[in-house]
Design a protein around this motif. Sequence first.
Motif, mmCIF file in Angstrom:
data_model
loop_
_atom_site.group_PDB
_atom_site.id
_atom_site.type_symbol
_atom_site.label_atom_id
_atom_site.label_comp_id
_atom_site.label_asym_id
_atom_site.label_seq_id
_atom_site.Cartn_x
_atom_site.Cartn_y
_atom_site.Cartn_z
ATOM 1 N N GLY A 1 0.517 -5.176 2.692
ATOM 2 C CA GLY A 1 1.677 -4.793 3.482
ATOM 3 C C GLY A 1 1.455 -3.418 4.089
ATOM 4 O O GLY A 1 0.932 -2.515 3.431
ATOM 5 N N TRP A 2 1.836 -3.288 5.341
ATOM 6 C CA TRP A 2 1.637 -2.023 6.034
ATOM 7 C C TRP A 2 2.579 -0.981 5.465
ATOM 8 O O TRP A 2 3.781 -1.177 5.431
ATOM 9 C CB TRP A 2 1.881 -2.207 7.526
ATOM 10 C CG TRP A 2 1.348 -1.067 8.319
ATOM 11 C CD1 TRP A 2 2.044 0.019 8.756
ATOM 12 C CD2 TRP A 2 0.005 -0.882 8.739
ATOM 13 N NE1 TRP A 2 1.213 0.867 9.436
ATOM 14 C CE2 TRP A 2 -0.052 0.340 9.435
ATOM 15 C CE3 TRP A 2 -1.161 -1.607 8.588
ATOM 16 C CZ2 TRP A 2 -1.219 0.836 9.994
ATOM 17 C CZ3 TRP A 2 -2.318 -1.118 9.136
ATOM 18 C CH2 TRP A 2 -2.347 0.086 9.835
ATOM 19 N N PRO A 3 2.037 0.137 5.025
ATOM 20 C CA PRO A 3 2.880 1.166 4.408
ATOM 21 C C PRO A 3 3.675 1.961 5.436
ATOM 22 O O PRO A 3 3.256 2.112 6.578
ATOM 23 C CB PRO A 3 1.861 2.066 3.710
ATOM 24 C CG PRO A 3 0.633 1.937 4.546
ATOM 25 C CD PRO A 3 0.630 0.508 5.051
ATOM 26 N N GLY A 4 4.801 2.492 4.981
ATOM 27 C CA GLY A 4 5.608 3.347 5.840
ATOM 28 C C GLY A 4 4.846 4.573 6.303
ATOM 29 O O GLY A 4 5.104 5.117 7.372
ATOM 30 N N ALA A 5 3.862 5.015 5.504
ATOM 31 C CA ALA A 5 3.075 6.196 5.850
ATOM 32 C C ALA A 5 2.070 5.917 6.971
ATOM 33 O O ALA A 5 1.459 6.840 7.491
ATOM 34 C CB ALA A 5 2.344 6.716 4.621
ATOM 35 N N GLY A 6 1.870 4.643 7.313
ATOM 36 C CA GLY A 6 1.036 4.290 8.450
ATOM 37 C C GLY A 6 -0.456 4.365 8.215
ATOM 38 O O GLY A 6 -0.952 4.170 7.102
ATOM 39 N N ASN A 7 -1.191 4.660 9.293
ATOM 40 C CA ASN A 7 -2.655 4.626 9.289
ATOM 41 C C ASN A 7 -3.281 5.497 8.210
ATOM 42 O O ASN A 7 -4.281 5.107 7.594
ATOM 43 C CB ASN A 7 -3.203 5.066 10.642
ATOM 44 C CG ASN A 7 -3.011 4.029 11.715
ATOM 45 O OD1 ASN A 7 -2.662 2.889 11.440
ATOM 46 N ND2 ASN A 7 -3.226 4.431 12.953
ATOM 47 N N ALA A 8 -2.739 6.669 7.973
ATOM 48 C CA ALA A 8 -3.336 7.578 6.994
ATOM 49 C C ALA A 8 -3.348 6.942 5.603
ATOM 50 O O ALA A 8 -4.324 7.080 4.852
ATOM 51 C CB ALA A 8 -2.583 8.906 6.971
ATOM 52 N N GLN A 9 -2.283 6.224 5.257
ATOM 53 C CA GLN A 9 -2.212 5.569 3.943
ATOM 54 C C GLN A 9 -3.214 4.414 3.857
ATOM 55 O O GLN A 9 -3.859 4.226 2.838
ATOM 56 C CB GLN A 9 -0.786 5.070 3.688
ATOM 57 C CG GLN A 9 -0.561 4.531 2.304
ATOM 58 C CD GLN A 9 -0.374 5.626 1.270
ATOM 59 O OE1 GLN A 9 -0.601 6.814 1.521
ATOM 60 N NE2 GLN A 9 0.033 5.232 0.091
ATOM 61 N N VAL A 10 -3.339 3.652 4.934
ATOM 62 C CA VAL A 10 -4.308 2.554 4.961
ATOM 63 C C VAL A 10 -5.721 3.119 4.829
ATOM 64 O O VAL A 10 -6.551 2.597 4.066
ATOM 65 C CB VAL A 10 -4.165 1.719 6.254
ATOM 66 C CG1 VAL A 10 -5.273 0.675 6.361
ATOM 67 C CG2 VAL A 10 -2.792 1.062 6.315
ATOM 68 N N GLU A 11 -6.017 4.189 5.547
ATOM 69 C CA GLU A 11 -7.339 4.813 5.462
ATOM 70 C C GLU A 11 -7.606 5.353 4.062
ATOM 71 O O GLU A 11 -8.725 5.229 3.547
ATOM 72 C CB GLU A 11 -7.460 5.915 6.510
ATOM 73 C CG GLU A 11 -7.527 5.364 7.923
ATOM 74 C CD GLU A 11 -7.353 6.428 8.997
ATOM 75 O OE1 GLU A 11 -7.211 7.630 8.659
ATOM 76 O OE2 GLU A 11 -7.362 6.049 10.182
ATOM 77 N N ALA A 12 -6.604 5.933 3.422
ATOM 78 C CA ALA A 12 -6.770 6.433 2.051
ATOM 79 C C ALA A 12 -7.041 5.272 1.097
ATOM 80 O O ALA A 12 -7.888 5.382 0.202
ATOM 81 C CB ALA A 12 -5.529 7.218 1.616
ATOM 82 N N PHE A 13 -6.348 4.167 1.273
ATOM 83 C CA PHE A 13 -6.592 2.987 0.437
ATOM 84 C C PHE A 13 -8.022 2.493 0.625
ATOM 85 O O PHE A 13 -8.740 2.222 -0.349
ATOM 86 C CB PHE A 13 -5.592 1.877 0.769
ATOM 87 C CG PHE A 13 -5.805 0.625 -0.027
ATOM 88 C CD1 PHE A 13 -5.360 0.525 -1.328
ATOM 89 C CD2 PHE A 13 -6.470 -0.457 0.539
ATOM 90 C CE1 PHE A 13 -5.568 -0.636 -2.070
ATOM 91 C CE2 PHE A 13 -6.683 -1.619 -0.191
ATOM 92 C CZ PHE A 13 -6.229 -1.705 -1.494
ATOM 93 N N LEU B 1 0.815 -1.216 0.000
ATOM 94 C CA LEU B 1 0.000 0.000 0.000
ATOM 95 C C LEU B 1 0.850 1.269 0.000
ATOM 96 O O LEU B 1 0.328 2.362 0.206
ATOM 97 C CB LEU B 1 -0.920 0.011 1.224
ATOM 98 C CG LEU B 1 -1.896 -1.145 1.351
ATOM 99 C CD1 LEU B 1 -2.789 -0.943 2.569
ATOM 100 C CD2 LEU B 1 -2.708 -1.334 0.097
ATOM 101 N N ASP B 2 2.140 1.136 -0.247
ATOM 102 C CA ASP B 2 3.023 2.306 -0.174
ATOM 103 C C ASP B 2 2.656 3.394 -1.175
ATOM 104 O O ASP B 2 2.767 4.575 -0.877
ATOM 105 C CB ASP B 2 4.480 1.887 -0.365
ATOM 106 C CG ASP B 2 5.034 1.243 0.895
ATOM 107 O OD1 ASP B 2 4.743 1.748 1.992
ATOM 108 O OD2 ASP B 2 5.741 0.228 0.780
#
Length: 163
Positions: A141-153, A117-118
Amino acid sequence: ELGIPFPATPARFDLLEDALEIVKRLSTGEVVSYEGRVVSLKDARLQPPPLQRPHPPIWIGGTGPKRTLPLVARYADVWHAWGSPGSLREANERVDELAVAAGREPSAIMRAGSLSLDDLDTARRHATKWHDAGCGYLVCGWPGAGNAQVEAFARDVMPEFID
């Protein structure tokens, strides 16, 4: 190094095959006797039995043609393999053939892939390829950007794949 036995690959696969058969049988709640290659049971019973029926989902990962794919075809509810839809095409077809030979419907084995998800644009393109190849589950895979990136995905990409 930790003092835990780590036998050769064939012995580990023998143990895995016994474990898969035992888990499926014990999940029924019935009394089970089993003579395996490595593990045997006599009049064993799992109480209480698992809530999932007929058993908890069995995930098997890997692409080994000699032992892994036959076990996937016989036991897996979900097959998770590393690669791309294109690189796994032959293994996917082999799982289908082996499932039919084992008396199972190939569609009963969900396919799972991996997704980073990077970068959301790249994740979207790869998710589309997996979706088009019939993949029903993506391990992200957990992105380096963290929760904000997961939420955007979840907000911007996932809705495109919900039927």
